[in-house]
Design a protein around this motif. Structure first.
Motif, short mmCIF file in Angstrom:
data_model
loop_
_atom_site.label_atom_id
_atom_site.label_comp_id
_atom_site.label_asym_id
_atom_site.label_seq_id
_atom_site.Cartn_x
_atom_site.Cartn_y
_atom_site.Cartn_z
N ASP A 17 0.81 -1.23 0.00
CA ASP A 17 0.00 0.00 0.00
C ASP A 17 0.84 1.28 0.00
O ASP A 17 0.30 2.38 -0.03
CB ASP A 17 -1.03 0.00 1.14
CG ASP A 17 -0.38 0.10 2.50
OD1 ASP A 17 0.85 0.25 2.57
OD2 ASP A 17 -1.12 0.03 3.50
N GLN A 18 2.16 1.13 0.00
CA GLN A 18 3.02 2.31 -0.12
C GLN A 18 3.26 2.69 -1.58
O GLN A 18 3.83 3.73 -1.87
CB GLN A 18 4.38 2.06 0.58
CG GLN A 18 4.29 1.91 2.08
CD GLN A 18 3.68 3.13 2.75
OE1 GLN A 18 2.49 3.15 3.10
NE2 GLN A 18 4.46 4.18 2.93
N ILE A 20 2.22 4.05 -5.09
CA ILE A 20 1.21 4.99 -5.61
C ILE A 20 1.40 5.13 -7.12
O ILE A 20 2.54 5.19 -7.59
CB ILE A 20 1.41 6.40 -4.98
CG1 ILE A 20 1.34 6.34 -3.45
CG2 ILE A 20 0.47 7.43 -5.58
CD1 ILE A 20 -0.01 6.54 -2.86
N GLN A 41 -4.55 4.79 -3.87
CA GLN A 41 -3.22 4.63 -4.47
C GLN A 41 -3.21 4.98 -5.95
O GLN A 41 -2.20 4.77 -6.64
CB GLN A 41 -2.74 3.17 -4.28
CG GLN A 41 -2.41 2.83 -2.85
CD GLN A 41 -2.20 1.33 -2.68
OE1 GLN A 41 -3.03 0.64 -2.12
NE2 GLN A 41 -1.06 0.84 -3.15
N PHE A 43 -4.08 8.02 -8.85
CA PHE A 43 -4.43 9.42 -9.12
C PHE A 43 -4.30 9.70 -10.62
O PHE A 43 -3.34 9.28 -11.26
CB PHE A 43 -3.49 10.37 -8.38
CG PHE A 43 -3.59 10.26 -6.88
CD1 PHE A 43 -4.57 10.95 -6.20
CD2 PHE A 43 -2.72 9.44 -6.18
CE1 PHE A 43 -4.69 10.84 -4.82
CE2 PHE A 43 -2.83 9.32 -4.80
CZ PHE A 43 -3.82 10.01 -4.12
N LEU A 59 4.52 12.98 -1.73
CA LEU A 59 4.10 11.63 -1.33
C LEU A 59 5.31 10.77 -0.99
O LEU A 59 5.30 10.00 -0.04
CB LEU A 59 3.29 10.99 -2.46
CG LEU A 59 1.84 11.45 -2.58
CD1 LEU A 59 1.30 11.22 -3.98
CD2 LEU A 59 0.96 10.74 -1.55
N MET A 61 8.26 11.84 0.08
CA MET A 61 8.88 12.29 1.34
C MET A 61 8.21 11.62 2.54
O MET A 61 8.81 11.47 3.59
CB MET A 61 8.78 13.80 1.48
CG MET A 61 9.75 14.57 0.60
SD MET A 61 9.44 16.35 0.72
CE MET A 61 10.31 16.93 -0.73
N ASP A 62 6.95 11.23 2.37
CA ASP A 62 6.23 10.54 3.43
C ASP A 62 6.37 9.02 3.32
O ASP A 62 5.60 8.28 3.94
CB ASP A 62 4.74 10.93 3.40
CG ASP A 62 4.47 12.17 4.26
OD1 ASP A 62 5.43 12.90 4.55
OD2 ASP A 62 3.30 12.39 4.64
N HIS A 64 6.28 7.00 0.46
CA HIS A 64 5.66 6.25 -0.64
C HIS A 64 6.63 6.03 -1.80
O HIS A 64 7.58 6.78 -1.98
CB HIS A 64 4.41 7.00 -1.14
CG HIS A 64 3.32 7.06 -0.12
ND1 HIS A 64 3.09 8.18 0.66
CD2 HIS A 64 2.43 6.13 0.29
CE1 HIS A 64 2.09 7.94 1.49
NE2 HIS A 64 1.66 6.70 1.29
#
Lengths: 307, 266
Positions: A17-18, A20, A41, A43, A59, A61-62, A64
């Motif tokens: 789920d990481q 995207i 996940q 866009f 995204l 940096m967090d 993903h």
């Protein structure tokens, strides 16, 4: 090739789920399965490549792993500053999945072809540049991309390209050697879909008594310089064949690497010239226009013409 | 109110300290930001060095990176960075540059400097917080001149489309960009209506006379991003700097400049 890569992204996203996926304004129905099953996940952000790369950076940096897909030349040039500053400078896990590398969009003209991507990306820090030759290789490299640290650019062929790569040992950063023996007359160094053409050149030259082998670099940056060094030393001549402009691509990297390693071998370079393409036509037709076909290259090599 | 004003005054003194020790910087652009950043860091959020160990934190992104002197002053006050760095501002070996770098300066959320980047990155973070079901918020501080950039408006479309009600954009509307008045260089009018038409809830705050009320507007509307146009003065809070374009970026300071700066705080 494109479909295989997208399918692989979708499979990876469903398992992790990481992962995207971000598209700009792709064709209808692209990754509908992922959109339905994992909407958080998936866009599709509209025709705003620069914004999309900034968003991908945020995204990433967090934590993903972000796969961005649109037309290659827009990813590389329209959003170059976001790529350079937001992504490459910080070594983020963003993957640029670039449709239509090289002359794939030849009928659409120089706004859509992408002949300078290797040159532009050579100058950027941290980014790895991939150009698979077929869908086998695409699938293997995409799977390898999941755990790779840092940004990646993937140059795509048009799809339906003949399957020519070996199915084992395909790894980011590793070149593949196509040859029965270690040494020979000519080492054809190539990348992407020009691998098929080089294998054809190899056959034509063999019929004329010249021993040619092929070193295929699905990773253009960083180049597998150990393999290049090893095989360049055991061949009389190094010939680079690429679907790219003369400067800044594989030919530039190979020649610089050879010189730095003090391998003073004969060198030839077959490329697409120094200007954007001002003709229209299918990829095959334009390669013929530029004289970058197996028959023409083999003939020139037999006549001792270097490029 | 008195505490807020005192904190803003302290931060301005700290900005001058870094500027004088470093001998350069974008001073007026930092001064117009002070009330905005003080509201975010001291009244709205509780950001500490410890909070940066978790992704579940509120975010402040200074997209107008040239205003970084104000950010550095606050990060120093909150214990993120040491005052020993002031002498090394913009110098080899220092961590405080003319634009803030995330990988160098603890507490800097996004590396900025080239304008028009921070909002897109902030949108990525806002999407990430929502995906993680976090209640935290992303605030992005833009310059008004920065809103000339096309990517700001690409990002604005995306923020509304993604219904980012955890995103607040604050624009330091100090009415000046490098060459001259924003209205003359590249007018943004009608500025509030532009953000409204892009799908934002819009507030306007007089940051000169009613700065204390900014906190009341730092709230979100369900399903929509928010934009707050903060009416400031370039060089705000300093007699010498207010409206003085010659000070936009200064790099050669003499003693009389320093004396004037130290004596000019309002």
């Amino acid at each position: 090739m494109r479909k295989m890569g997208l399918k692989t992204i979708s499979e990876m996203a469903k398992k992790n789920d990481q992962v995207i996926f971000i598209g700009s304004d792709l064709g209808p129905g692209v990754l509908e399965d992922l959109k339905t099953e994992r909407p958080e996940q998936f866009f599709m952000e509209g025709i705003s490549e620069a914004h999309v790369l900034g968003m991908a950076a945020g995204l990433s940096m967090d934590g993903h792993i972000v796969y961005v897909n649109t037309i290659a030349t827009f990813l590389v040039k329209r959003s170059l500053e976001q790529l350079a500053i937001d992504i490459c400078a910080e070594n983020l896990n963003v993957r640029l999945y670039g449709n239509g590398g090289g002359l794939v969009y030849g009928p659409l003209g120089y706004t859509h072809t992408c002949l300078d991507d290797f040159a532009i990306l050579q100058g950027l820090p941290n980014i790895t540049v991939l150009a698979p030759a077929d869908e086998f290789e695409m699938q293997a490299l995409m799977q390898d991309s999941l755990t790779h640290q840092g940004p990646i650019y993937i140059r795509l062929g048009k799809g339906g390209d003949p399957l020519v790569t070996k199915t084992k040992n395909i790894k980011i950063g590793k070149a593949q050697y196509f040859g029965e023996s270690e040494s020979g007359d000519i080492l054809l160094v190539t990348t992407g879909i020009m691998l098929q053409r080089c294998l054809d050149i190899q056959k034509i030259l063999a019929e004329k008594g010249l021993v040619a082998h092929v070193l295929h670099n699905s990773t253009v940056k960083p180049l597998d310089d150990k393999s290049l060094e090893h095989y360049a030393k055991s061949h009389k001549k190094v010939v680079v064949v690429e679907e790219h402009l003369k400067y800044g691509g594989l030919g530039s990297i190979v020649s610089q690497t050879l010189f730095e390693k003090e391998i003073f071998v004969k060198f030839a370079h077959f490329h697409l010239g120094t200007d954007y393409v001002h003709e229209y036509g299918r990829q095959e037709e334009l390669l013929e226009f530029f004289g970058v076909t197996p028959e023409v290259i083999a003939k020139k090599l037999l006549e001792g013409i270097d490029g | 109110m008195k505490d807020f004003q005192n904190k803003c005054l302290d931060i301005r003194k700290e900005i001058l300290d870094i500027f004088i020790k470093g001998g350069r910087g974008h001073l007026p652009s930092a001064f117009s930001l002070v009330e905005i950043l003080v509201t975010l860091y001291y009244k709205k959020f509780n950001l500490t060095p410890d909070s940066f160990t978790s992704l579940d934190r509120d975010r402040v992104i200074l997209s107008k990176g040239h205003g970084c002197l104000a950010l550095y002053a606050i990060l120093s006050d909150l214990g993120f960075i040491s005052k020993d760095e002031y002498h090394k501002f913009c110098k080899v070996g220092g961590i405080l540059g003319g634009h803030p770098a995330r990988l160098k300066v603890p507490g800097v959320e996004v590396s900025t400097g080239s304008l028009g980047h921070g909002l897109s990155v902030g949108i990525g973070m806002a999407l990430s917080l929502k995906k993680n079901q976090s209640k935290k918020m992303v605030t992005v501080v833009l310059g008004d001149g920065e809103c000339n950039e096309g990517t700001i408006w690409e990002a604005a479309l995306s923020a509304a489309k993604n219904r980012l009600d955890n995103l607040i954009v604050l624009i330091d509307h100090n009415k000046f960009q490098s060459y001259g008045p924003v209205d003359e260089v590249c007018s943004l009018a009608p500025f509030g209506d532009k953000w409204k038409s892009f799908g934002f809830t819009v507030h306007e705050v007089d940051m000169v006379n009613e700065a204390d009320s900014l906190i009341d507007h730092l709230k979100t509307t369900e399903g929509k991003p928010t934009a707050i146009i903060c009416h400031t003065i370039k060089g705000q809070g300093h007699k010498l700097l207010e409206g003085n374009l010659a000070w936009h970026h200064k790099s050669k300071l003499n003693q009389s400049d320093i004396d004037e700066l130290l004596g000019g705080l309002k």
